[in-house]
Enzyme design. Structure first.
Site, PDB file in Angstrom:
ATOM      1  N   SER A  85      12.090  -2.473  63.519  1.00 47.20           N
ATOM      2  CA  SER A  85      10.741  -3.112  63.691  1.00 47.20           C
ATOM      3  C   SER A  85       9.997  -2.529  62.549  1.00 47.20           C
ATOM      4  CB  SER A  85      10.174  -2.628  64.876  1.00 47.20           C
ATOM      5  OG  SER A  85      10.057  -1.390  65.092  1.00 47.20           O
TER       6      SER A  85
ATOM      7  N   GLY B 133       6.389  -3.565  62.250  1.00 45.63           N
ATOM      8  CA  GLY B 133       5.066  -3.924  62.400  1.00 45.63           C
ATOM      9  C   GLY B 133       4.767  -5.071  62.258  1.00 45.63           C
TER      10      GLY B 133
ATOM     11  N   GLY C 131       7.248  -8.077  60.985  1.00 50.30           N
ATOM     12  CA  GLY C 131       8.286  -8.545  61.839  1.00 50.30           C
ATOM     13  C   GLY C 131       9.331  -7.413  62.028  1.00 50.30           C
TER      14      GLY C 131
ATOM     15  N   GLY D 132       5.927  -2.580  70.475  1.00 51.75           N
ATOM     16  CA  GLY D 132       7.344  -2.182  70.175  1.00 51.75           C
ATOM     17  C   GLY D 132       8.119  -2.299  71.369  1.00 51.75           C
ATOM     18  N   ASP D 133       7.498  -1.934  72.421  1.00 54.39           N
ATOM     19  CA  ASP D 133       8.231  -2.203  73.779  1.00 54.39           C
ATOM     20  C   ASP D 133       8.479  -3.536  74.105  1.00 54.39           C
ATOM     21  OD1 ASP D 133       8.336   0.732  73.913  1.00 54.39           O
ATOM     22  OD2 ASP D 133       6.423   0.626  74.990  1.00 54.39           O
TER      23      ASP D 133
END
Length: 321
Positions: free
Chosen positions: A233, A235, A238, A264-265
């Site tokens: 990931s 941020g 993408g 993020g989850d």
């Protein structure tokens, strides 16, 4: 791409060190100054709980398990009841930790202060393992997420991954630091999928990874070692998605964020939802990026209406690497 109807094999999420997220919104954070909060929110959290909440919003059946303090379990129980999440958490004496998140409107970022959690014993972990083993069938997606509580060794996720993989489960691991390193160094089965961010992947690799080529090389190395799908990931930029034959970058244009907490989850939830639907790497990228972007418009571990998520998924820009 449509949301599932809520039928089928449930996903199992394991959160060994959950938290109550206390999000305090301030106009501008200035260290050493007195601030007047514009808003305060409390949400049952922890990576696995957040993922379970987003999956439930998408219509995926979920069983949430792990270790929960009996003294302040009410916010978790309310969340599970409201969203139809099966509660298989083991209650322990004491209180679940509180994580303080300071949302700075001026800087459009969040400062995290994570407080210590409960201490866990081997017997408690054994009961969680029994719960998961009773639920895991061949093909079951099992998420191991977050930090480890005090009392558990760093190889806990490595041991759990090998055990659940032996039962035919597809293990998704979302952790960092020593627990992630131990799981990736294991001589047993490696996770089916991991989702480090750039910093976490650099921490594991022991070197900076400043370019897309560097990231791809590190992800390819993990994939060759046995991790079927590696997602990095990035941020607002993408994420990078790598499987056995392909690699691609997926992103959406920047969106206005009510809260970045749990984005993020949400991406992990999108990964799991796509895996649950049998999607290929394109669909995995589209849905996970869309979940993360959709979450930015919601407070707490929540997604908007599935139609909004589907619309975002259709707009994700994919670039093959």
């Amino acid at each position: 791409m449509t949301a599932p109807t809520g039928t089928g094999m449930p996903v199992v999420t394991v959160t060994l060190n959950p938290a109550i997220d206390q999000t305090i919104t301030v106009e501008a954070l200035k260290p050493g100054s007195v601030h007047r909060a514009k808003a305060v929110r409390h949400n049952a959290g922890g990576k696995g709980v957040n993922v379970a909440s987003c999956l439930a919003d998408w219509g995926v059946p979920v069983v949430a398990t792990g270790l929960l303090g009996a003294g302040n379990a009410a916010p978790f129980e309310a969340l599970f009841q409201a969203k139809g999440i099966a509660d298989a958490f083991l209650r322990q004496p004491g209180e679940t930790r509180v994580n303080i998140k300071i949302a700075d409107l001026a800087a459009n970022d969040t400062t995290d202060i994570n407080l210590p959690g409960l201490s866990a014993e081997a017997g408690a972990l054994a009961k969680v393992r029994e719960t998961v083993r009773s639920l895991a069938e061949p093909g079951t997606l099992v998420l191991l997420a977050g930090s480890l509580p005090e009392g558990l060794s760093n190889d806990a996720y490595a041991v759990l991954t090998a055990e659940f993989a032996a039962a035919g489960a597809r293990v998704v691991l979302d952790s960092s630091g020593a627990p992630l390193a131990a799981a990736l160094a294991s001589t047993g089965a490696l996770p089916f999928c991991i989702k480090p961010n750039r910093h976490e992947l650099e921490d594991w690799a022991g070197r900076p990874l400043p370019t897309d080529t560097d990231l791809l090389e590190a992800a390819r190395g993990l994939q060759r070692r046995g991790v079927a799908v590696v997602v990095v990931s990035l941020g607002a930029d993408g994420a990078l998605f790598v499987d056995g034959t392909r690699a691609l970058h997926g992103r959406l244009p920047p969106v206005n964020a009510l809260s970045t907490v749990g984005a993020g989850d949400a991406m992990v939830a999108g990964l799991i939802a796509a895996f649950q639907q049998g999607g290929d790497l394109d669909e995995v990228a589209r849905l996970s990026v869309a979940f993360a972007a959709a979450k930015l418009g919601c407070f707490g571990p929540n997604l908007p209406d599935p139609a909004i998520v589907r619309s975002l998924a259709a707009e994700v820009v994919l670039r093959w690497c």
